[in-house]
Design a protein around this motif. Structure first.
Motif, PDB file in Angstrom:
ATOM      1  N   VAL A   1      47.938  56.431  37.965  1.00  0.00           N
ATOM      2  CA  VAL A   1      48.103  57.732  37.308  1.00  0.00           C
ATOM      3  C   VAL A   1      49.593  57.994  37.093  1.00  0.00           C
ATOM      4  O   VAL A   1      50.154  58.923  37.633  1.00  0.00           O
ATOM      5  CB  VAL A   1      47.474  58.856  38.149  1.00  0.00           C
ATOM      6  N   GLU A   2      50.198  57.140  36.319  1.00  0.00           N
ATOM      7  CA  GLU A   2      51.608  57.316  36.001  1.00  0.00           C
ATOM      8  C   GLU A   2      51.711  57.703  34.537  1.00  0.00           C
ATOM      9  O   GLU A   2      51.156  57.039  33.678  1.00  0.00           O
ATOM     10  CB  GLU A   2      52.382  56.022  36.247  1.00  0.00           C
ATOM     11  N   ASN A   3      52.410  58.762  34.275  1.00  0.00           N
ATOM     12  CA  ASN A   3      52.588  59.203  32.898  1.00  0.00           C
ATOM     13  C   ASN A   3      54.061  59.086  32.548  1.00  0.00           C
ATOM     14  O   ASN A   3      54.822  60.040  32.662  1.00  0.00           O
ATOM     15  CB  ASN A   3      52.081  60.638  32.732  1.00  0.00           C
ATOM     16  N   GLU A   4      54.455  57.889  32.141  1.00  0.00           N
ATOM     17  CA  GLU A   4      55.848  57.638  31.785  1.00  0.00           C
ATOM     18  C   GLU A   4      56.010  57.750  30.272  1.00  0.00           C
ATOM     19  O   GLU A   4      55.138  57.327  29.516  1.00  0.00           O
ATOM     20  CB  GLU A   4      56.249  56.228  32.248  1.00  0.00           C
ATOM     21  N   PRO A   5      57.122  58.288  29.819  1.00  0.00           N
ATOM     22  CA  PRO A   5      57.315  58.460  28.382  1.00  0.00           C
ATOM     23  C   PRO A   5      57.359  57.129  27.622  1.00  0.00           C
ATOM     24  O   PRO A   5      57.047  57.064  26.447  1.00  0.00           O
ATOM     25  CB  PRO A   5      58.651  59.195  28.259  1.00  0.00           C
ATOM     26  N   TRP A   6      57.733  56.049  28.271  1.00  0.00           N
ATOM     27  CA  TRP A   6      57.841  54.753  27.595  1.00  0.00           C
ATOM     28  C   TRP A   6      56.493  54.045  27.470  1.00  0.00           C
ATOM     29  O   TRP A   6      56.371  53.059  26.757  1.00  0.00           O
ATOM     30  CB  TRP A   6      58.831  53.842  28.324  1.00  0.00           C
ATOM     31  N   GLN A   7      55.469  54.548  28.180  1.00  0.00           N
ATOM     32  CA  GLN A   7      54.170  53.887  28.136  1.00  0.00           C
ATOM     33  C   GLN A   7      53.433  54.184  26.850  1.00  0.00           C
ATOM     34  O   GLN A   7      53.594  55.251  26.256  1.00  0.00           O
ATOM     35  CB  GLN A   7      53.286  54.337  29.308  1.00  0.00           C
ATOM     36  N   ASN A   8      52.640  53.229  26.437  1.00  0.00           N
ATOM     37  CA  ASN A   8      51.790  53.394  25.268  1.00  0.00           C
ATOM     38  C   ASN A   8      50.712  54.416  25.608  1.00  0.00           C
ATOM     39  O   ASN A   8      50.199  54.434  26.720  1.00  0.00           O
ATOM     40  CB  ASN A   8      51.168  52.035  24.900  1.00  0.00           C
ATOM     41  N   GLU A   9      50.351  55.260  24.660  1.00  0.00           N
ATOM     42  CA  GLU A   9      49.356  56.301  24.897  1.00  0.00           C
ATOM     43  C   GLU A   9      47.955  55.740  25.100  1.00  0.00           C
ATOM     44  O   GLU A   9      47.127  56.363  25.715  1.00  0.00           O
ATOM     45  CB  GLU A   9      49.350  57.299  23.733  1.00  0.00           C
ATOM     46  N   GLU A  10      47.681  54.541  24.547  1.00  0.00           N
ATOM     47  CA  GLU A  10      46.346  53.953  24.684  1.00  0.00           C
ATOM     48  C   GLU A  10      46.138  53.454  26.104  1.00  0.00           C
ATOM     49  O   GLU A  10      47.004  52.812  26.674  1.00  0.00           O
ATOM     50  CB  GLU A  10      46.181  52.766  23.730  1.00  0.00           C
ATOM     51  N   GLU A  11      44.986  53.767  26.654  1.00  0.00           N
ATOM     52  CA  GLU A  11      44.619  53.225  27.956  1.00  0.00           C
ATOM     53  C   GLU A  11      43.720  52.029  27.743  1.00  0.00           C
ATOM     54  O   GLU A  11      42.746  52.101  27.015  1.00  0.00           O
ATOM     55  CB  GLU A  11      43.866  54.280  28.784  1.00  0.00           C
ATOM     56  N   HIS A  12      44.063  50.929  28.352  1.00  0.00           N
ATOM     57  CA  HIS A  12      43.236  49.738  28.275  1.00  0.00           C
ATOM     58  C   HIS A  12      42.457  49.637  29.574  1.00  0.00           C
ATOM     59  O   HIS A  12      43.041  49.447  30.635  1.00  0.00           O
ATOM     60  CB  HIS A  12      44.094  48.493  28.056  1.00  0.00           C
ATOM     61  N   VAL A  13      41.147  49.787  29.478  1.00  0.00           N
ATOM     62  CA  VAL A  13      40.298  49.753  30.658  1.00  0.00           C
ATOM     63  C   VAL A  13      40.095  48.305  31.072  1.00  0.00           C
ATOM     64  O   VAL A  13      39.850  47.433  30.230  1.00  0.00           O
ATOM     65  CB  VAL A  13      38.937  50.424  30.362  1.00  0.00           C
ATOM     66  N   LYS A  14      40.191  48.041  32.362  1.00  0.00           N
ATOM     67  CA  LYS A  14      39.961  46.700  32.891  1.00  0.00           C
ATOM     68  C   LYS A  14      38.760  46.748  33.822  1.00  0.00           C
ATOM     69  O   LYS A  14      38.494  47.769  34.458  1.00  0.00           O
ATOM     70  CB  LYS A  14      41.193  46.199  33.638  1.00  0.00           C
ATOM     71  N   TYR A  15      38.032  45.639  33.886  1.00  0.00           N
ATOM     72  CA  TYR A  15      36.810  45.560  34.675  1.00  0.00           C
ATOM     73  C   TYR A  15      36.823  44.340  35.580  1.00  0.00           C
ATOM     74  O   TYR A  15      37.379  43.299  35.227  1.00  0.00           O
ATOM     75  CB  TYR A  15      35.580  45.430  33.762  1.00  0.00           C
ATOM     76  N   VAL A  16      36.158  44.467  36.732  1.00  0.00           N
ATOM     77  CA  VAL A  16      35.828  43.320  37.571  1.00  0.00           C
ATOM     78  C   VAL A  16      34.459  42.864  37.071  1.00  0.00           C
ATOM     79  O   VAL A  16      33.500  43.632  37.099  1.00  0.00           O
ATOM     80  CB  VAL A  16      35.746  43.702  39.065  1.00  0.00           C
ATOM     81  N   PRO A  17      34.337  41.628  36.568  1.00  0.00           N
ATOM     82  CA  PRO A  17      33.075  41.203  35.967  1.00  0.00           C
ATOM     83  C   PRO A  17      31.943  41.083  36.984  1.00  0.00           C
ATOM     84  O   PRO A  17      32.176  40.943  38.192  1.00  0.00           O
ATOM     85  CB  PRO A  17      33.413  39.839  35.359  1.00  0.00           C
ATOM     86  N   LEU A  18      30.715  41.131  36.489  1.00  0.00           N
ATOM     87  CA  LEU A  18      29.533  41.009  37.336  1.00  0.00           C
ATOM     88  C   LEU A  18      29.223  39.545  37.610  1.00  0.00           C
ATOM     89  O   LEU A  18      29.620  38.664  36.863  1.00  0.00           O
ATOM     90  CB  LEU A  18      28.322  41.648  36.646  1.00  0.00           C
TER      91      LEU A  18
END
Length: 123
Positions: free
Chosen positions: A64-81
């Protein structure tokens, strides 16, 4: 889009750690000889079936870091089944949700309710 036997499940999206399973008949035996005897279905509330579709897996929480240099898009990552399409799954009915889709019966099962998988290829 016209629904055919080959693409009728393409519109279904399985969410999270869920697996879509087509149940096997009670006396259906796999090529390796694995099957659940009829008495197990009543006593243990266990079912077997073929994995048809799987969800993407368990979501990995993002920091939960909101840095001004970060891209606004969140890329969700998953642990596969562990379950894969085509596996034979033995699962607990208590954790499954039965559904009817296009006249066929399926179960939506969380991975935690799957007791064992049989896979045709080498592990």
């Amino acid at each position: 889009m016209l629904l055919t036997p080959d693409n009728k499940l393409k519109k279904l999206i399985v969410i999270g750690d869920r697996v879509l399973i087509r149940p096997s008949k009670a006396d259906e035996r796999t090529q390796t000889g694995l099957y659940l005897p009829p008495g197990v279905h009543e006593r243990e509330k266990v079912q077997q079936g073929q994995v048809i579709k799987t969800g993407p897996g368990y979501v990995i929480p993002m920091p939960v870091e909101n840095e001004p240099w970060q891209n606004e898009e969140e890329h969700v990552k998953y642990v596969p089944l562990q379950a894969r399409e085509g596996d034979l799954a033995i699962f607990l009915l208590s954790g499954a949700t039965e559904i009817m889709y296009q006249g066929e019966r399926y179960y939506i099962v969380p991975q935690s309710a799957i007791l064992m998988l049989e896979r045709e290829d080498e592990l």
